[in-house]
Design a protein around this motif. Structure first.
Motif, short mmCIF file in Angstrom:
data_model
loop_
_atom_site.label_atom_id
_atom_site.label_comp_id
_atom_site.label_asym_id
_atom_site.label_seq_id
_atom_site.Cartn_x
_atom_site.Cartn_y
_atom_site.Cartn_z
N LYS A 85 7.65 -9.56 21.14
CA LYS A 85 7.85 -11.00 20.97
C LYS A 85 9.31 -11.31 21.27
O LYS A 85 10.21 -10.62 20.76
N VAL A 86 9.53 -12.33 22.08
CA VAL A 86 10.89 -12.62 22.55
C VAL A 86 11.16 -14.11 22.52
O VAL A 86 10.24 -14.93 22.61
N ILE A 87 12.43 -14.44 22.38
CA ILE A 87 12.91 -15.78 22.67
C ILE A 87 13.73 -15.66 23.95
O ILE A 87 14.37 -14.62 24.19
N ARG A 135 14.73 -9.91 21.84
CA ARG A 135 13.59 -9.52 21.01
C ARG A 135 13.71 -10.13 19.62
O ARG A 135 14.80 -10.16 19.04
N LEU A 136 12.58 -10.59 19.11
CA LEU A 136 12.56 -11.19 17.79
C LEU A 136 12.42 -10.12 16.71
O LEU A 136 11.66 -9.15 16.87
N ALA A 137 13.13 -10.32 15.61
CA ALA A 137 13.01 -9.42 14.47
C ALA A 137 11.62 -9.53 13.86
O ALA A 137 10.95 -10.56 13.99
N ASP A 138 11.20 -8.48 13.20
CA ASP A 138 9.92 -8.52 12.51
C ASP A 138 9.90 -9.70 11.54
O ASP A 138 10.86 -9.92 10.79
N GLY A 139 8.82 -10.44 11.56
CA GLY A 139 8.69 -11.58 10.67
C GLY A 139 9.01 -12.90 11.32
O GLY A 139 8.65 -13.96 10.80
N GLU A 299 23.17 -13.92 18.12
CA GLU A 299 23.75 -14.17 16.80
C GLU A 299 22.91 -15.18 16.03
O GLU A 299 22.68 -15.04 14.82
N LEU A 300 22.45 -16.22 16.72
CA LEU A 300 21.62 -17.24 16.08
C LEU A 300 20.32 -16.63 15.56
O LEU A 300 19.84 -16.99 14.48
N MET A 301 19.74 -15.70 16.31
CA MET A 301 18.51 -15.05 15.86
C MET A 301 18.75 -14.20 14.61
O MET A 301 17.87 -14.06 13.76
N MET A 306 17.72 -13.93 8.81
CA MET A 306 18.24 -13.93 7.44
C MET A 306 17.78 -15.14 6.64
O MET A 306 18.06 -15.24 5.44
N GLY A 307 17.12 -16.08 7.31
CA GLY A 307 16.69 -17.29 6.63
C GLY A 307 17.79 -18.33 6.49
O GLY A 307 17.62 -19.33 5.79
#
Length: 345
Positions: A85-87, A135-139, A299-301, A306-307
């Motif tokens: 999964k990617v942005i 790549r998107l972090a898990d979650g 950095e934004l991801m 982190m929420g």
């Protein structure tokens, strides 16, 4: 596949059947678009504001805020795998020119900008490059972060540039707490210790701003400049971040900037007319802000994982794309981003 395309400027986009993109080069990545943000820039594109700058041939596919799942990769791609999964960073850059080598890929000399000057992501599939994939972090899910690819990235880029100018006790003003600005508020509170005042014409948007950590909120009812002057004890703000950039905020933003301060232009559509003697005598800076770099997006991801940065979204099917455009244009999405799900259902 189906895609949202512009056929003529000033007309309504349509959902058309188009050919699927294919891998063409060793660094190409084919992404199933799970989420595509609807941005005010899309409205400006349809109006024709980007016609001369983009030089794109009509018809073409809109969508420059994209996230999804990798379905195919070129022979030289090593940073993502099928199924990731990617942005997507909105620019497809070369990596070889001087700006790219300096980390200033926003100004790549050989870039393309899917959704602006090439077919974008309001479609089932999008061809991009390995350099654009984060790549998107898990979650983290594509629908949660897609609109961060441009709106969030632009907000991050502007705030990140302003942070070195601010310090504990300094004051900043953010104008426009809508789909772009509400992300800017979150980035600001995550990165800066300065005091933040938010100005908006929507009471609901101001309520959201308070929830996100704004120290003060001001209703834009004609007395906003006076209110900001009072809050800043007559001095004005060290930094003004204008996420509107039209309908008079340009003049008000400069007025709200203190001597020696900086007026950051993020939103656009208006025009800035400042006497040069004011720039000199007040020693203020006007700072334009385009979309952020790949590193900014990464950095934004991290903040998103982190929420610390979240966006309120309203999802639409591809068939309802024009409803999303209308809701954005008519101001029915205060503090909320419209996101298309091209492959939902």
């Amino acid at each position: 596949m189906r895609a949202v395309r512009v056929h003529e400027y000033g007309g309504r986009p349509s959902v058309d059947e188009v050919d699927e993109p294919r891998i063409r080069g060793p660094l190409d990545v084919l992404v199933r678009v799970d989420a595509a943000g609807v941005c005010r820039t899309d409205l400006h594109i349809v109006e024709g504001q980007w016609a001369d700058r983009s030089g794109v041939a009509l018809p073409y596919v809109l969508g420059h805020e994209n996230a999804g799942t990798v379905v195919e990769i070129g022979s030289a791609v090593t940073n993502v795998l099928v199924g990731d999964k990617v942005i997507l960073h909105p620019l497809a850059t070369c990596g070889l020119c001087r700006p790219c080598r300096a980390g200033d890929d926003v100004h790549c000399e050989n870039s393309s900008f899917p959704g602006i000057d090439a077919d974008g992501g309001m479609a089932g599939l999008l061809r991009t490059t390995a350099r654009s994939c984060v790549r998107l972090a898990d979650g983290l899910e594509p629908v949660e972060v897609a609109a961060l690819a441009d709106a969030g990235l632009t907000a991050y880029h502007a705030v990140r540039r302003a942070v070195p100018l601010l310090y504990p006790g300094a004051h900043a003003v953010l104008v426009g707490a809508g789909g772009l600005g509400h992300i800017g508020i979150q980035v600001f509170t995550a990165l800066s210790p300065a005091e933040l005042t938010v100005v908006d014409r929507s009471p609901e948007a101001l309520r959201v701003a308070e929830e996100l950590g704004a120290a003060h909120t001001v209703l834009a009812d004609g007395s906003q400049v006076e209110a900001v002057t009072d809050i800043t004890e007559g001095k004005g703000a060290r930094v003004v971040l204008d996420f509107v950039g039209e309908d008079g905020t340009e003049k008000e933003g400069v007025t709200m900037t203190r001597d020696g301060g900086s007026y950051f232009v993020i939103g656009y559509g208006g025009a800035l007319d400042v006497p040069t003697i004011d720039l000199i005598s007040r020693e203020i800076s006007v700072v334009g802000n385009l979309v952020g770099s790949y590193n900014d997006l990464e950095e934004l991801m991290h903040l998103a994982a982190m929420g610390r940065v979240r966006q309120r979204t309203r999802t639409y099917s591809l068939d309802a794309a024009l409803d999303a455009f209308d809701d954005l244009d008519q101001g029915r999405l205060p503090g909320t981003r419209a996101v298309l799900e091209p492959n939902a259902g």
